[in-house]
Every structure is written in C-alpha cells, then in structure tokens.
Design a protein around this motif. Structure first.
Motif, short mmCIF file in Angstrom:
data_model
loop_
_atom_site.label_atom_id
_atom_site.label_comp_id
_atom_site.label_asym_id
_atom_site.label_seq_id
_atom_site.Cartn_x
_atom_site.Cartn_y
_atom_site.Cartn_z
N VAL A 119 6.99 46.20 6.91
CA VAL A 119 7.37 45.22 5.89
C VAL A 119 8.22 44.11 6.48
N LEU A 120 7.94 42.88 6.04
CA LEU A 120 8.75 41.72 6.37
C LEU A 120 9.63 41.45 5.16
N ILE A 121 10.92 41.31 5.38
CA ILE A 121 11.87 41.09 4.28
C ILE A 121 12.61 39.78 4.48
N VAL A 122 12.60 38.95 3.44
CA VAL A 122 13.44 37.75 3.40
C VAL A 122 14.65 38.11 2.56
N PRO A 123 15.85 38.07 3.11
CA PRO A 123 17.02 38.44 2.31
C PRO A 123 17.26 37.47 1.15
N ASN A 124 17.95 37.98 0.14
CA ASN A 124 18.56 37.12 -0.87
C ASN A 124 19.85 36.62 -0.21
N PHE A 125 19.76 35.48 0.45
CA PHE A 125 20.84 35.06 1.34
C PHE A 125 22.19 34.89 0.67
N PRO A 126 22.29 34.34 -0.54
CA PRO A 126 23.63 34.26 -1.17
C PRO A 126 24.28 35.63 -1.32
N MET A 127 23.49 36.63 -1.76
CA MET A 127 24.03 37.98 -1.90
C MET A 127 24.39 38.57 -0.54
N LEU A 128 23.50 38.38 0.43
CA LEU A 128 23.74 38.92 1.77
C LEU A 128 24.98 38.30 2.39
N GLU A 129 25.14 37.00 2.24
CA GLU A 129 26.30 36.33 2.84
C GLU A 129 27.61 36.79 2.21
N ASP A 130 27.59 37.03 0.88
CA ASP A 130 28.79 37.59 0.23
C ASP A 130 29.08 38.98 0.78
N TRP A 131 28.01 39.80 0.91
CA TRP A 131 28.17 41.15 1.44
C TRP A 131 28.69 41.12 2.87
N ALA A 132 28.16 40.20 3.67
CA ALA A 132 28.57 40.10 5.08
C ALA A 132 30.05 39.78 5.20
N ARG A 133 30.52 38.84 4.38
CA ARG A 133 31.94 38.48 4.44
C ARG A 133 32.83 39.67 4.08
N SER A 134 32.39 40.45 3.09
CA SER A 134 33.20 41.60 2.67
C SER A 134 33.15 42.73 3.70
N HIS A 135 32.20 42.66 4.64
CA HIS A 135 32.09 43.68 5.68
C HIS A 135 32.50 43.16 7.05
N GLY A 136 33.24 42.06 7.04
CA GLY A 136 33.85 41.57 8.28
C GLY A 136 32.91 40.87 9.24
N ILE A 137 31.75 40.44 8.77
CA ILE A 137 30.83 39.70 9.62
C ILE A 137 31.19 38.23 9.57
N SER A 138 31.22 37.58 10.70
CA SER A 138 31.70 36.20 10.82
C SER A 138 31.02 35.27 9.82
N ALA A 139 31.84 34.49 9.11
CA ALA A 139 31.32 33.53 8.14
C ALA A 139 30.63 32.36 8.82
N THR A 140 30.87 32.19 10.12
CA THR A 140 30.26 31.07 10.86
C THR A 140 28.92 31.45 11.48
N ALA A 141 28.51 32.70 11.31
CA ALA A 141 27.24 33.14 11.89
C ALA A 141 26.07 32.41 11.24
N THR A 142 25.10 32.02 12.05
CA THR A 142 23.90 31.42 11.50
C THR A 142 23.07 32.52 10.83
N ARG A 143 22.07 32.12 10.05
CA ARG A 143 21.23 33.13 9.41
C ARG A 143 20.48 33.97 10.44
N LYS A 144 20.11 33.33 11.53
CA LYS A 144 19.41 34.08 12.58
C LYS A 144 20.34 35.13 13.18
N GLU A 145 21.60 34.76 13.42
CA GLU A 145 22.58 35.72 13.94
C GLU A 145 22.90 36.79 12.90
N LEU A 146 22.95 36.36 11.65
CA LEU A 146 23.29 37.30 10.57
C LEU A 146 22.26 38.42 10.46
N VAL A 147 20.97 38.08 10.44
CA VAL A 147 19.94 39.12 10.25
C VAL A 147 19.81 40.02 11.48
N ARG A 148 20.30 39.56 12.63
CA ARG A 148 20.26 40.38 13.84
C ARG A 148 21.43 41.36 13.91
#
Length: 345
Positions: free
Chosen positions: A233-262
């Motif tokens: 399966v290929l998944i496209v994230p719901n990026f607004p939700m994912l970015e909120d989740w990432a911030r709450s889990h300590g993932i850099s807010a400056t990460a690009t989407r490519k860096e984020l999904v990796r």
C-alpha cells in the motif's frame, strides 16, 4: 452558501471528517469521543430517518453534532454521495454524528442514476435499491449489467466501442457488485481496478483503501500488487494531523515532508495502522509492505480525477521505482511499537 441539499463525492466528506478530527484536541476530544459513543448507540435511528429523543443524544447534539452541521451551512436536510464508494467506516461515522448520507450509484451512460438510498429504504454499505424503471443483473464474473429507458443507446460515431459496451441489450457498467435478497445493490470495485496476485487471488482494493482512510492520519491510500506475490500500500498522510502529531512527539518542526515521512517514528505509526487493518483481512489480502509518500495527490499531477477519484495506474507509473523497490527487498517490514490505540478513532 448554506445549502439545503448537500451533494458531494466521498473525498469531500473525507476532508470534512478529517477537519473535524483535527479541530478536536484536549478537552474537546474527550467531549467529542463521549458524543460519538452516544451517537453510535443511536445510529440505527439516524439511518431510519428518526431523530433520537434520549437526553444523552440531545446533549451530544447540542454540544457537538449541531456545530458540525453548522460547518456545512447548518440548513442541509439531505446529504448525498456518489462518484466513488463512500466506505463503511465513513458512512457510519456520519450516521453517529446525526448525518445520514444517502449513497447512490450510476454512470454518465445511465443518465446517470442506477440506484440510490432514500429515507424509506436505506442500508449502510449499499448504494440503495435499483430505480423502478431499470433492471440490473450480475454477470458470471460479478460485473453489474443494466438495461432500461434511461440507459444510453451508444457512443456517438463509435460503433466498435458501442458494441463492446453491451452484452445483448444489457449495458456493461465495468463495476463489480452484488444484489442482496432485499434488492439492495452493493458495488465492490471497478472491474479494471481489481488486483490479481501472482498466486491467482483477486483483491478489491477500494474497500481496503476506504478502511485506511477512515484513520485520521491517512489522507489517501492506494493498494498495489497486480501480478505480484502480495499486495502493498502507498499512503499519503493527512499532513496537518501528522505534523501536529510529530510536534507532540518531539520531531523537528523544521523537517521537510520528505524528512518527516522517513522518520522512524512516523514509519512506525503508519506500519502500525496497517497492521491493525491486516487483522481484519484474509491472508491473501494482507498488506505486506508500506510506502509513505511525501506529497499529496492532485488533479494537476494526474493522480486524481476531476471528481477526486484515485488514478491508480498514473500513481503506479509515478512511483514505479519505489514500488519495484518494495518487492525487491528481501523481508517485509518488521512490526514496530506504535501508538495504534490512540490513532484509530
């Protein structure tokens, strides 16, 4: 605009659903989850076009459900969906918040409606009963055939295409479906979209994709694996939700989407979502590999139709190198610890 009649393709309903979930955090989320649990107990009444009278439902409606309806104008008396399968999870979610979506089905060639749910005859997961002026039958391979006065006679100046579109006087819709004992029609998938694994098993991708898209972190999903050993399966994230989740889990807010999904945390999140879904699939349907894409699909890049339906072949061509890599890796993904229980709703 404040419409009284709301007609949309499923992608619009998905976006409203995602927007609601994105805006319910903290205390609001606890209230929303309580209201949703109340709504689930009264789902059958909403589907039967009955307004629940319990005190709990009235309170849930005042605190939550009415505000969602206000978000789509506040006056809509009828909600309809067509153009692609709505999906059981999404239809049930709307019923739980007090909105019955009447799903219908048809093609341009059928002027266009073949079947539709109505208030007096409604069944979740179906597209309703066939219109009284039409006949529908299911071919031996599962294809839906239809005939009647609202079915077209042929394509203009295209005799070969016209001949191939009919079987005697029955129009071949190109969709796979079935009729139940009460005459409700269900559409499984487009015939051309069925995936046949190298082991000879047929998989209908759309029900699987719709189940994935019911998760708040999934924006789009595409099952691949035609002529392969297993589906992925290929998944496209719901990026607004994912970015909120990432911030709450300590993932850099400056990460690009490519860096984020990796990110290993994001990969674990989406592999976990797929693992939960796999528990409800047959062995040959289980998704063995997951590719999280760093960009949204669009009409402009050819991966979505103007009615927001997935163009599977275009998507496969666009990411063919990454898909090939999924099947050249020796081992499927390892199960990882993930917050699945918190992401399912």
């Amino acid at each position: 605009v404040r419409p009284t009649l709301f007609v949309a393709v499923p992608r619009v309903y998905e976006k409203i659903h995602n927007k609601v979930l994105q805006s319910t955090q903290g205390t609001k989320l606890r209230i929303f989850n309580w209201a949703l649990s109340v709504g689930q107990k009264h789902r059958h009444k909403i589907l039967d076009d009955i307004i629940p009278e319990s005190l709990a439902w009235k309170l849930a409606n005042r605190l939550v459900f009415d505000k969602i309806r206000q978000g789509v104008g506040g006056r809509a008396r009828l909600f309809l969906s067509g153009g692609a399968p709505l999906g059981r999870e999404l239809a049930a979610w709307y019923a739980d918040i007090g909105i019955r979506i009447d799903e219908g089905y048809g093609l341009t060639e059928t002027s266009p409606v073949i079947a539709v749910n109505v208030s007096s005859q409604h069944k979740l997961t179906t597209v309703g009963k066939v219109l009284s002026n039409l006949e529908v039958k299911i071919a031996s391979d599962g294809e839906v055939l239809v005939r009647g006065p609202s079915v077209f006679k042929g394509y203009w100046n295209m005799p070969e295409e016209t001949a191939s579109a009919f079987e005697d006087d029955w129009f071949k819709t190109g969709d796979i479906g079935h009729l139940d004992e009460k005459g409700f029609l269900s559409i499984t998938d487009r015939k051309k979209d069925l995936i046949k694994t190298s082991g000879g098993k047929f998989i209908a991708p759309q029900p699987i994709e719709n189940s994935l898209k019911a998760n708040r972190f999934v924006g789009e999903a595409a099952v691949v694996g035609d002529k392969r050993r297993f589906p992925s399966v290929l998944i496209v994230p719901n990026f607004p939700m994912l970015e909120d989740w990432a911030r709450s889990h300590g993932i850099s807010a400056t990460a690009t989407r490519k860096e984020l999904v990796r990110s290993s945390q994001v990969q674990a999140l989406y592999h976990g979502i797929v693992e939960v879904l796999n528990q409800n699939l047959t062995q040959y349907e289980k998704l063995k590999k997951v590719l999280v894409l760093p960009e949204e699909l669009s009409i402009a890049d050819g991966t979505l139709t103007p009615s927001m339906k997935l163009r599977r072949r275009h998507l496969e061509q666009r990411y063919h190198k990454q898909i090939d890599a999924l099947y050249t890796e020796e081992h499927p993904h390892a199960k990882a610890e993930h917050p699945v229980a918190k992401t399912r709703k």
